[in-house]
Design a protein around this motif. Structure first.
Motif, mmCIF file in Angstrom:
data_model
loop_
_atom_site.group_PDB
_atom_site.id
_atom_site.type_symbol
_atom_site.label_atom_id
_atom_site.label_comp_id
_atom_site.label_asym_id
_atom_site.label_seq_id
_atom_site.Cartn_x
_atom_site.Cartn_y
_atom_site.Cartn_z
ATOM 1 N N ASP A 122 64.553 71.859 -13.982
ATOM 2 C CA ASP A 122 64.770 70.461 -14.325
ATOM 3 C C ASP A 122 63.442 69.711 -14.180
ATOM 4 O O ASP A 122 62.815 69.743 -13.113
ATOM 5 C CB ASP A 122 65.822 69.854 -13.388
ATOM 6 C CG ASP A 122 66.184 68.429 -13.765
ATOM 7 O OD1 ASP A 122 65.350 67.534 -13.534
ATOM 8 O OD2 ASP A 122 67.283 68.215 -14.288
ATOM 9 N N PRO A 123 62.971 69.066 -15.240
ATOM 10 C CA PRO A 123 61.637 68.449 -15.186
ATOM 11 C C PRO A 123 61.514 67.311 -14.183
ATOM 12 O O PRO A 123 60.410 66.974 -13.765
ATOM 13 C CB PRO A 123 61.434 67.947 -16.622
ATOM 14 C CG PRO A 123 62.808 67.807 -17.189
ATOM 15 C CD PRO A 123 63.631 68.880 -16.546
ATOM 16 N N LYS A 124 62.646 66.724 -13.789
ATOM 17 C CA LYS A 124 62.586 65.620 -12.832
ATOM 18 C C LYS A 124 62.689 66.104 -11.389
ATOM 19 O O LYS A 124 61.917 65.689 -10.529
ATOM 20 C CB LYS A 124 63.697 64.614 -13.133
ATOM 21 C CG LYS A 124 63.519 63.890 -14.467
ATOM 22 C CD LYS A 124 64.613 62.855 -14.675
ATOM 23 C CE LYS A 124 64.417 62.115 -16.000
ATOM 24 N NZ LYS A 124 65.488 61.109 -16.242
ATOM 25 N N THR A 125 63.665 66.979 -11.131
ATOM 26 C CA THR A 125 63.868 67.441 -9.759
ATOM 27 C C THR A 125 63.091 68.706 -9.435
ATOM 28 O O THR A 125 62.927 69.048 -8.258
ATOM 29 C CB THR A 125 65.361 67.719 -9.512
ATOM 30 O OG1 THR A 125 65.775 68.839 -10.327
ATOM 31 C CG2 THR A 125 66.207 66.509 -9.869
ATOM 32 N N HIS A 208 52.814 68.029 -11.443
ATOM 33 C CA HIS A 208 53.819 68.406 -12.432
ATOM 34 C C HIS A 208 54.415 69.791 -12.153
ATOM 35 O O HIS A 208 55.192 70.305 -12.952
ATOM 36 C CB HIS A 208 53.207 68.389 -13.833
ATOM 37 C CG HIS A 208 52.671 67.054 -14.232
ATOM 38 N ND1 HIS A 208 53.487 65.988 -14.581
ATOM 39 C CD2 HIS A 208 51.394 66.597 -14.321
ATOM 40 C CE1 HIS A 208 52.738 64.942 -14.874
ATOM 41 N NE2 HIS A 208 51.470 65.276 -14.724
#
Length: 226
Positions: A122-125, A208
């Motif tokens: 998941d790119p956010k978590t 990132h």
């Protein structure tokens, strides 16, 4: 000629390597890894180098496979000789980039069974999300080698190994091209019984979640995507 000391392929300073982690410092491994890191390496070259590297790493990953003796006939006389014992190996690719390592491993052990675990981050978590699992039967009777080019945060690898353990696997090795201290700490804390084989421990993760200095996104470089 005086042999010069081999440079250590560990780029993270001040990190104590856990006992269950093996850094493969063979000169061929380190040379091919350097070529793999280069931004100028083409997609075809990246695939070829990944395949070659994975075959070399497979030697270390399979070092502790159990053997048994059998009676054979050579052209000259009978003898008792070692052979692999028990069920065949199982290679498990953590999709999608794991498939790049899988090919080289199968070059070495073409009769191995193959499983797949689909995870995306998941790119956010930065947490793993499972979307696909297909594994051979009798996992408890097989040595399982899970493969993924990068051990970054360690969450996907830890989740994949947890899934393998739920399937019955109890002899598991994790193989990656690159790792970082953050990922090694996470995976070792979650699964201290799992041997980890890597070609390098790089410096750090950036904001990132990418390995630095790293080699970019392994999946994109393997498959020519962005």
């Amino acid at each position: 000629m005086t042999d010069a000391p081999l440079p250590r392929p560990v780029l993270a300073s001040g990190f104590d390597i856990p006992a269950n982690v093996v850094v493969v410092d063979h000169p061929l491994v380190q040379h091919k890894l350097t070529r793999l890191r280069e931004a100028a390496t083409s997609t075809a070259g990246f695939r070829r180098l990944t395949r070659e590297l994975s075959l070399l790493l497979a030697y270390e990953a399979t070092r502790d496979l159990p053997l048994e003796m059998e009676q054979i006939e050579t052209p000259l006389e009978p003898m008792t000789a070692p052979k692999l014992s028990g069920k065949k190996l199982c290679f498990v690719s953590i999709l999608r980039a794991g498939n790049g390592i899988l090919d080289g491993m199968l070059d070495l052990v073409p009769a191995a069974r193959v499983g797949h675990i689909g995870l995306y981050r998941d790119p956010k978590t930065l947490q793993p999300v499972e979307y696909y699992v297909k594994l051979p039967e009798d996992m408890a009777e097989r040595v399982c080698i899970a493969v993924d080019p990068m051990l970054a945060t360690g969450h996907s690898a830890a989740a994949a190994i947890e899934r393998l353990k739920r399937s019955g696997a109890n002899a598991i090795v994790f193989v990656c091209l690159l790792s970082v201290p953050e990922g090694l700490r996470t995976l070792c804390a979650a699964h201290p019984d799992v041997k980890i084989v890597t070609a390098s421990i790089d410096r750090e993760l950036d904001g990132h979640g990418y390995i630095r200095p790293g080699l970019g996104d392994a999946g994109d470089r393997l498959f020519g995507t962005r």
